[in-house]
Design an enzyme around this catalytic site. Sequence first.
Site, mmCIF file in Angstrom:
data_model
loop_
_atom_site.group_PDB
_atom_site.id
_atom_site.type_symbol
_atom_site.label_atom_id
_atom_site.label_comp_id
_atom_site.label_asym_id
_atom_site.label_seq_id
_atom_site.Cartn_x
_atom_site.Cartn_y
_atom_site.Cartn_z
ATOM 1 C CG ASP A 130 -2.547 -1.123 3.673
ATOM 2 O OD1 ASP A 130 -3.430 -1.299 2.815
ATOM 3 O OD2 ASP A 130 -1.400 -0.735 3.393
ATOM 4 C CG ASP A 144 -4.000 -3.770 -0.741
ATOM 5 O OD1 ASP A 144 -4.082 -2.925 -1.660
ATOM 6 O OD2 ASP A 144 -3.541 -3.498 0.393
#
Length: 170
Positions: A130, A144
């Site tokens: 991330d 995402d």
Amino acid sequence: MEDVHAQGRSGPRLRVARRDGWFLLLAAAIVGVDQLTKWAIRASIERGDAVEVLPFFRIVHVTNTGAAFGILQGAGPLLIVASLAGLAAIVVYLFNPGFAHPVVRLGLACMLGGAVGNLIDRVAEGRVVDFLKVPHWPAFNVADSAISIGVVILLWSMLFQDTERDRSSS
């Protein structure tokens, strides 16, 4: 290009027509951008470091062994199986003639690309990279974002598409 049929014991199950190509192209583009950005983060920012881009936006390098928002940390095998089941459901719905509305299929294509992007990380490394960070929100990535956008498109379609059909049929 003709329709391609996956044959099973009970006959055709999956129908992929020429008009389906752009949905697959969108999903593939999402996977490509997701993997390219994650590679760039791994190559340029040490894990745990951050680069401030704007006062309200940073590029970070963090990893997540769980699901969204850090839940189910360390549950990699379960998340891989759940991802594969989710991918199968998305593919079935994406190519089901009953869900032929382009808006629904757009949402499903976004979700497909995002799910594949994160699954690649989960299988290859046991964790997802991330790197996008805004205040008061967990770090996230392109995959995402695509999944979230796909869900919003599907919700919008469910809420407003029926209303449009009802108005046009009266």
